[in-house]
Design an enzyme around this catalytic site. Structure first.
Site, PDB file in Angstrom:
ATOM      1  N   ASP A   1       0.799  -1.234   0.000  1.00 53.16           N
ATOM      2  CA  ASP A   1       0.000   0.000   0.000  1.00 53.16           C
ATOM      3  C   ASP A   1       0.828   1.280   0.000  1.00 53.16           C
ATOM      4  O   ASP A   1       0.322   2.343  -0.336  1.00 53.16           O
ATOM      5  CB  ASP A   1      -0.958  -0.002   1.207  1.00 53.16           C
ATOM      6  CG  ASP A   1      -0.236  -0.241   2.526  1.00 53.16           C
ATOM      7  OD1 ASP A   1       1.005  -0.325   2.523  1.00 53.16           O
ATOM      8  OD2 ASP A   1      -0.901  -0.362   3.576  1.00 53.16           O
ATOM      9  N   HIS A   2       2.091   1.203   0.375  1.00 50.52           N
ATOM     10  CA  HIS A   2       2.896   2.417   0.506  1.00 50.52           C
ATOM     11  C   HIS A   2       3.577   2.820  -0.805  1.00 50.52           C
ATOM     12  O   HIS A   2       3.426   3.913  -1.299  1.00 50.52           O
ATOM     13  CB  HIS A   2       3.967   2.231   1.575  1.00 50.52           C
ATOM     14  CG  HIS A   2       3.480   2.378   2.979  1.00 50.52           C
ATOM     15  ND1 HIS A   2       2.575   1.516   3.548  1.00 50.52           N
ATOM     16  CD2 HIS A   2       3.779   3.293   3.934  1.00 50.52           C
ATOM     17  CE1 HIS A   2       2.344   1.899   4.795  1.00 50.52           C
ATOM     18  NE2 HIS A   2       3.060   2.971   5.055  1.00 50.52           N
TER      19      HIS A   2
ATOM     20  N   ASP B   1       3.922  -1.574  11.285  1.00 52.19           N
ATOM     21  CA  ASP B   1       3.486  -0.226  10.959  1.00 52.19           C
ATOM     22  C   ASP B   1       2.880   0.364  12.218  1.00 52.19           C
ATOM     23  O   ASP B   1       2.137  -0.320  12.937  1.00 52.19           O
ATOM     24  CB  ASP B   1       2.442  -0.244   9.831  1.00 52.19           C
ATOM     25  CG  ASP B   1       2.166   1.163   9.327  1.00 52.19           C
ATOM     26  OD1 ASP B   1       2.714   1.527   8.279  1.00 52.19           O
ATOM     27  OD2 ASP B   1       1.412   1.895   9.994  1.00 52.19           O
TER      28      ASP B   1
ATOM     29  N   ARG C   1      -0.831  12.532  10.407  1.00 50.27           N
ATOM     30  CA  ARG C   1       0.491  13.121  10.690  1.00 50.27           C
ATOM     31  C   ARG C   1       0.715  14.351   9.825  1.00 50.27           C
ATOM     32  O   ARG C   1       0.429  14.308   8.623  1.00 50.27           O
ATOM     33  CB  ARG C   1       1.607  12.102  10.396  1.00 50.27           C
ATOM     34  CG  ARG C   1       1.651  11.032  11.444  1.00 50.27           C
ATOM     35  CD  ARG C   1       2.778  10.047  11.280  1.00 50.27           C
ATOM     36  NE  ARG C   1       2.716   9.143  12.423  1.00 50.27           N
ATOM     37  CZ  ARG C   1       3.125   7.883  12.420  1.00 50.27           C
ATOM     38  NH1 ARG C   1       3.654   7.364  11.332  1.00 50.27           N
ATOM     39  NH2 ARG C   1       3.019   7.157  13.506  1.00 50.27           N
TER      40      ARG C   1
ATOM     41  N   SER D   1       6.662   6.846  13.117  1.00 50.76           N
ATOM     42  CA  SER D   1       6.625   5.581  12.378  1.00 50.76           C
ATOM     43  C   SER D   1       7.372   4.442  13.072  1.00 50.76           C
ATOM     44  O   SER D   1       8.225   4.655  13.928  1.00 50.76           O
ATOM     45  CB  SER D   1       7.237   5.838  11.010  1.00 50.76           C
ATOM     46  OG  SER D   1       7.786   4.678  10.475  1.00 50.76           O
TER      47      SER D   1
ATOM     48  N   ARG E   1       9.230   2.506  11.229  1.00 49.56           N
ATOM     49  CA  ARG E   1      10.274   2.137  10.252  1.00 49.56           C
ATOM     50  C   ARG E   1      11.602   1.844  10.935  1.00 49.56           C
ATOM     51  O   ARG E   1      12.193   2.708  11.576  1.00 49.56           O
ATOM     52  CB  ARG E   1      10.419   3.227   9.175  1.00 49.56           C
ATOM     53  CG  ARG E   1      10.831   4.589   9.675  1.00 49.56           C
ATOM     54  CD  ARG E   1      10.710   5.645   8.584  1.00 49.56           C
ATOM     55  NE  ARG E   1       9.319   5.963   8.331  1.00 49.56           N
ATOM     56  CZ  ARG E   1       8.854   7.143   7.926  1.00 49.56           C
ATOM     57  NH1 ARG E   1       9.691   8.120   7.673  1.00 49.56           N
ATOM     58  NH2 ARG E   1       7.577   7.358   7.744  1.00 49.56           N
TER      59      ARG E   1
END
Ligand code: MIC
Ligand code: SF4
Length: 643
Positions: A64-65, A119, A379, A533, A535
């Site tokens: 999706d990103h 995520d 965000r 995030s 990440r």
């Protein structure tokens, strides 16, 4: 013993530890999810564990990103992810099927289940009563391999919702109110459990908006009970069997409480550049708006798009402004088409985007220079939209659409009488874009593209670490500051050597050059370092550049764990005043690390050789985390244990 909802779920999944706030617990994970931007790393790590098949009840890999596909890189990643999913017994949600959190809520979310996702907005599934937690990809890989998830037992805060929302006031305003009161660090070390009479008036997608954006509070997660609204939603999703009622025991205790009287709330908006910079919409009315975006995992449900369409019915958006609409999933897309909402949006002049993260992570639709963008997202960190000087505001879809009609920030209550859109009894459900588990996976070949580079690792922790302070930062530094995303950088997520060239890119363009010249060094941060995030690239890429130590006043949970997992020492100042006199370029030295990481002491002395002065730093590591750090990271640790 009387238990609250969170304690019930944790107790049912407890593998190790005691449910005492501050102590370490390990819980069994039922479900995992990954998305493409963190997933390639997670699966490379999973592959390295040499386990034939995932051991969870359900694991889903979403794409999706990284959907712009301006080169071969993303498509290669998608192909890799699809083949890994087929090989290891994982469901694969194809690109275009939707944003992971929206789709997970619709098709897989289960009351009472534990979900670990790579995520930070994984808590969205708390809206359906899952204990859903965001983590780094490596932690998710371990969970897929059957390992438990370790966390510090959070405090459990009851959020009592009283009364009922007034017209034009929405679920988004509830979470914005939480952010206004508690700030982006107000949820660190906490789980928010929603209860009270106000809960009944909220549908599952509305609850999902609240639990989704609980991530912005820094919370471990947020959760709602599973009640008749949950059953209604599951029935509409054609999976009533997934329902299980879930409520706290009468008289259960909590560590803290927040009370919100819904009758008192009004439309709220977060001003640039932080989700907690919240004011009533009426305070900023009249500000000229250049762009309006409806979408993201916070507000892209059928409900959200239907409301937007209803407001826009028969009208056109303000001519000087651009409006985008992102249906959160293919299912939402189908259903707004069927209901007629889609044509109302098109007729009003909205640009309809593919079901994906899109503008939320700067993948297209960057606002104009200095432009004002009002978004239904979660965000608004500086630069995240793709335009460095853009002014991004966060609001409900209702407020955003009011702005789209008027061309200036507008309180939606000016649009007249409010309305409720009824929840549909049933949705069009079509799961053909979710590839099921492969029956005979043994022969599946894993397809790797040239952009997928092996994962860098480091050796065991050194006895002494020395280095220069390469950068000194303030409070609330986000992972978007450390390791930016966006259309240029996000496609490099599977290639650490390439992506590491962008560490702190938007904060200090010379950072990487300095790190390379000095052969690594240290980072100094203020409070809540690494918020945002999940990440792990924000730890992995600095590790690749030779960063050995991050010294801050305090850390955000997921990033702190990611630093440990990749062998970077995260320490906090024993006396926050010592932060003040450290400067970029100072040489720091920490020695005796083996003893420090084996001992029961949690204080260590650091020498600032430039200032000829010593100061103290602390850690909050568990025994297991110390071992991980000594081994130089979780992968090394797992391998050494297996050996
Ligand atoms: C985000 O909203 O910042 C992201 C992109 O979804 C991240 C994950 C990532 O960086 O890939 C998140 O929230 O964890
Ligand atoms: Fe995607 Fe934005 Fe949600 Fe992150 S916050 S998962 S980028 S939609």
């Amino acid at each position: 013993m009387k238990r609250n909802l969170v304690q019930k779920i944790i107790a049912a999944h407890l593998v190790e530890g005691e449910m005492v706030p501050g102590k370490e617990v390990a819980i069994k994970i039922d479900q995992t999810l990954t998305q493409d931007a963190t997933g390639t790393m997670a699966y490379l790590q999973f592959e390295a564990m040499e386990i034939p098949k995932v051991k969870t009840r359900l694991s889903v890999s979403y794409v999706d990103h990284n959907m712009l596909q301006t080169g071969f890189e993303n498509a290669d990643d998608h192909r890799y992810l699809q083949s890994v999913a087929a090989r290891y017994g994982i469901y694969f949600s194809k690109p275009g099927n939707g944003i992971c959190h929206q789709v997970h809520l619709e098709r897989f979310g289960a009351p009472g289940a534990t979900l670990l996702g790579s995520d930070s907005h994984t808590p969205t599934s708390g809206g359906i009563g899952s204990l859903a937690i965001g983590a780094g990809g490596l932690d998710v890989a371990v969970a897929m391999a059957g390992g438990p998830f370790y966390m510090t037992m959070p405090k459990i805060v009851r959020v009592q919702l009283l009364g009922k929302l007034r017209p034009w006031v929405t679920a988004k305003d509830i979470i914005l109110e939480m952010l206004r009161r508690l700030t982006v660090k107000g949820g660190v070390g906490k789980i928010f459990e929603y209860s009270g009479p106000g809960v009944k008036s909220l549908t599952v997608p509305e609850r999902g908006t609240i639990t989704n954006m609980g991530a912005e509070l820094g919370a471990t997660t947020s959760i709602f009970p599973a009640d008749e609204n949950t059953l209604t939603y599951l029935k509409a999703q054609k999976r009533p069997k997934g329902f299980k009622p879930l409520a706290p025991d009468e008289g259960a205790e909590y560590d803290d409480e927040v009370v919100i009287d819904l009758n008192q709330l009004e439309p709220l908006i977060a001003r640039p550049h932080s989700p907690d910079n919240v004011v009533p919409v009426k305070e900023v009315e009249g500000t000229k708006v250049d762009q309006v975006c409806i979408g993201s995992c916070t507000n892209s449900s059928f409900h959200d798009l239907s409301v937007a369409a209803k407001i826009l019915k028969g009208k056109r958006i303000y001519p000087g402004l651009d409006m985008t609409v992102t249906p959160g999933s293919k299912q939402v897309f189908y259903n707004v088409d069927k209901s007629g909402a889609l044509s109302l949006l098109i007729a009003a002049g909205a640009r309809i985007l593919e079901s994906a993260c899109g503008p939320c992570i700067g993948m297209g639709q960057a606002p104009p220079s200095g432009g004002v963008s009002v978004r239904s997202f979660n965000r608004n960190f500086e630069g995240r939209s793709g335009t460095k000087d853009a002014q991004v505001y966060l609001s409900s879809p209702e407020t955003a659409v009011a702005c789209a009609l008027k061309g200036v920030i507008t309180d939606p209550r000016r649009l007249g009488k409010g309305f409720r859109t009824p929840t549909p009894k049933t949705f069009v459900v079509d799961d053909r874009m979710i590839l099921p588990r492969v029956k005979k996976p043994d022969g599946v070949e894993i397809l790797r593209g040239p952009n997928i580079k092996p994962l860098p690792t480091r050796g065991p922790m050194e006895e002494t670490i020395t280095g220069e302070v390469l950068i000194k930062l303030g409070d609330n530094v986000t992972t978007d500051h450390i390791m930016p995303a966006g259309a240029k950088i996000l496609p490099l997520r599977s290639n650490i050597p390439a992506i590491s060239k962008f560490v702190f890119f938007r904060v200090d363009e010379k950072f990487v050059e300095r790190a390379q010249q000095k052969g690594g060094g240290m980072i100094i941060g203020g409070d809540n370092y690494g918020q945002g995030s999940s990440r792990e690239h924000a730890a992995l890429a600095p590790m690749y550049l030779g960063i050995k130590l991050v010294l801050a006043k305090s850390f955000a949970r997921i990033h702190w764990t990611n630093l440990i997992n990749f062998g970077i020492l995260p320490l906090t100042f024993a006396d926050p005043a010592d932060y003040d006199w450290q400067e970029q370029g100072d040489k720091l030295e920490v020695s005796g690390l083996t003893e420090f990481l084996s001992d029961s002491t949690d204080v260590i002395e650091i020498r600032n050789a430039t200032k000829h002065k010593n100061f103290k730093a602390k850690h909050g590591f568990t025994g297991r985390q110390k071992k991980i750090l000594l081994a130089g990271g979780l992968l090394n640790f797992t391998k050494s244990q297996a050996a």
